[in-house]
Design an enzyme around this catalytic site. Structure first.
Site, PDB file in Angstrom:
ATOM      1  N   GLN B  31       0.847  -1.195   0.000  1.00 38.88           N
ATOM      2  CA  GLN B  31       0.000   0.000   0.000  1.00 38.88           C
ATOM      3  C   GLN B  31       0.887   1.251   0.000  1.00 38.88           C
ATOM      4  OE1 GLN B  31      -2.114  -0.885   3.636  1.00 38.88           O
ATOM      5  NE2 GLN B  31      -0.197  -1.102   4.755  1.00 38.88           N
ATOM      6  N   HIS B  62      -9.511   3.186  18.906  1.00 38.73           N
ATOM      7  CA  HIS B  62      -8.625   2.265  19.619  1.00 38.73           C
ATOM      8  C   HIS B  62      -9.208   1.804  20.952  1.00 38.73           C
ATOM      9  CE1 HIS B  62      -5.359   4.008  16.877  1.00 38.73           C
ATOM     10  NE2 HIS B  62      -5.606   2.784  16.498  1.00 38.73           N
ATOM     11  N   ASP B  86       0.112   0.620  13.673  1.00 39.66           N
ATOM     12  CA  ASP B  86       0.355   1.926  14.302  1.00 39.66           C
ATOM     13  C   ASP B  86       0.601   1.799  15.792  1.00 39.66           C
ATOM     14  OD1 ASP B  86      -2.457   2.134  15.574  1.00 39.66           O
ATOM     15  OD2 ASP B  86      -2.893   1.844  13.448  1.00 39.66           O
ATOM     16  N   GLU B 106       1.683  -7.498  11.962  1.00 35.93           N
ATOM     17  CA  GLU B 106       1.423  -6.461  10.940  1.00 35.93           C
ATOM     18  C   GLU B 106       2.204  -6.840   9.684  1.00 35.93           C
ATOM     19  OE1 GLU B 106      -0.230  -3.284  10.442  1.00 35.93           O
ATOM     20  OE2 GLU B 106       0.755  -3.594   8.504  1.00 35.93           O
ATOM     21  N   ASP B 155      -7.495  -5.508  13.472  1.00 30.88           N
ATOM     22  CA  ASP B 155      -7.497  -4.053  13.325  1.00 30.88           C
ATOM     23  C   ASP B 155      -6.923  -3.769  11.942  1.00 30.88           C
ATOM     24  OD1 ASP B 155      -7.094  -1.351  13.467  1.00 30.88           O
ATOM     25  OD2 ASP B 155      -5.587  -1.439  15.066  1.00 30.88           O
ATOM     26  N   ASP B 158      -9.682  -1.401   5.197  1.00 33.10           N
ATOM     27  CA  ASP B 158     -10.951  -1.795   4.590  1.00 33.10           C
ATOM     28  C   ASP B 158     -10.781  -3.091   3.786  1.00 33.10           C
ATOM     29  OD1 ASP B 158     -11.937   0.541   5.662  1.00 33.10           O
ATOM     30  OD2 ASP B 158     -11.630   1.693   3.832  1.00 33.10           O
ATOM     31  N   PRO B 162      -4.682  -5.331   0.679  1.00 38.02           N
ATOM     32  CA  PRO B 162      -4.060  -6.438   1.416  1.00 38.02           C
ATOM     33  C   PRO B 162      -4.973  -7.091   2.440  1.00 38.02           C
ATOM     34  CG  PRO B 162      -3.141  -4.318   2.112  1.00 38.02           C
ATOM     35  CD  PRO B 162      -3.991  -4.048   0.911  1.00 38.02           C
TER      36      PRO B 162
END
Lengths: 281, 281
Positions: B31, B62, B86, B106, B155, B158, B162
């Site tokens: 991305q 969060h 993040d 992640e 988390d 959209d 990926p």
């Protein structure tokens, strides 16, 4: 040519809707009234350039400003709406069979005119034999209405321009005097997000007049930040003590899309930063 | 020169933020990652041009994605976050003293890099001795994690790019297998508003895997429509049965600004049109 309407929420934030065309424009003694047709939201009414309602999400605001007080009251026979000239709140109030008289006091007849012409979803409200429209200043109207209403709803614009006095303690005193014993009062109270001082002050003024004051919330996509609050006030009645789930279910079945019995309580569960503002903490 | 970043929500709707400047830009195999500094929202991270988080309102997302499952579980010792590079969700999970291990998986190390450099609010999450970061594909990771976790939180971005496989039944089956007995799973599940088919399909796929599926909501100003849903899934545990108000109060006192004990229940009181989509009606 591509037309976009842009509302500036804050200096550094803008919300824009693609517009097919303008349907109505009037400059009245009180404000500028526009109706535009949009790609994503259907018809949209703007007052002084601020989005008041859209075909697509008006149900959220109107259901939540109307059904919470209507179902908090055990038998709302006589109801007053101040502002709300579009008729959306009136339509929701009239869904309740208990209602014998629903008065709408709107200062600006052009709002009513524009709604009648361009928002057919609200037509039935104006033609209902229980409804009566007064085109005059809400403050003068309420001064001569002592002890008249079971439910009073202030469905106003933001606390700038013609509506500013509707957010001040002297007006709230008149509202409290216009309620019948056991009556309840609800007003739209803006977004807390970025407006915390205004909302804190508003709830403080409400608490100086009403023994019981609480806040509830709805999420309205076309209002700034989406995060909208309402105040619920009374001389003693809380929002839940007269709540009747069967009565709520009958109202829900009349085509509601947002309000329901669970939300009657759930909407009062405020996020912490909203609760702090509402409580004046 | 005035710079504005505009996110197109739908073809006819735009949300724009005034930008002071660009702080970070990377094109990764997955991305485009950007961090910009804005007038109204502080620093903002965008993935593929969509707002993922802002300094100003990241706490809402969060807190709500983390504390609802963490307090629905009586003793969440081992937690997995998929996505969330993040660190915001990780920070909230680590507020819970019950946590012994918090794993973050992640796929894109540039998200982690950008966050560590530009979002100091999340630093503590990465340096906490209980946290461990895995930079790899979440699906491969979860396949080798059978029966490992008390709480799993997805988390993700959209369901395009990926993250698309993270919204499909085969992945949910792997999630269910990675839970310990009594474990719970939460995932962000988009806005219903204008996306009803996607959300209805998602909940349908979840129900094909998990015996208990429910939805809850938060209002997030910088996400499209503000109207955000989350899914809560388990083999049998409901969101409330293990809820401990005293434990919630201790967490709230650690500086939370949105989540609180009232909202733990209130957030599950869905507007009717959202409830219909969540239930597949």
């Amino acid at each position: 040519m591509e037309l976009w309407y842009t509302e500036t929420y804050r200096e550094g934030t803008r919300f824009s809707m693609k517009v097919k065309g303008t349907l109505y424009h009037a400059e009245t003694p009180y404000q500028v009234v526009d109706v535009v047709d949009t790609d994503d939201y259907g018809r949209v009414m703007l007052l002084d350039g601020l989005i008041m309602l859209t075909d697509r999400d008006e149900f959220i605001y109107h259901e939540m400003i109307a059904h919470v007080p209507m179902l908090a009251h055990p038998n709302p026979k006589k109801v007053l709406i101040i502002g709300g000239g579009d008729g959306g709140t009136l339509r929701e109030v009239l869904r309740h069979p208990e209602v014998e008289e629903a008065h709408l006091c709107e200062i600006d007849d052009k709002v009513i005119e524009a709604s009648k012409e361009f928002f057919p979803a609200f037509h039935s409200a104006f033609s209902d034999p229980r409804s009566r429209v007064f085109v005059e200043d809400g403050i003068a109207f309420i001064e001569r209405s002592k002890g008249q209403y079971d439910v009073i709803i202030v469905d106003s614009t933001d606390p700038i321009g013609p509506a500013v006095e509707l957010f001040e303690a002297p007006f709230f005193t008149k509202v409290s005097e216009a309620l019948r014993p056991g009556g309840v009062f609800v007003q739209q109270s803006e977004t807390v997000y970025g407006n915390a001082d205004i909302v804190r002050d508003l709830f403080g003024q409400l608490r100086s007049v009403f023994p019981k004051v609480s806040g509830y919330m709805a999420c309205i996509p076309t209002y700034p930040t989406g995060f909208w609050t309402f105040c619920f006030c009374s001389a003693g009645r809380d929002p839940f003590e007269a709540f009747d789930a069967e009565r709520a279910a009958r109202i829900e079945a009349r085509g509601l899309r947002y309000y329901n019995a669970d939300l009657h309580r759930g909407a009062f569960a405020l996020p912490t930063f909203v609760r702090q503002v509402v409580r004046g903490e």
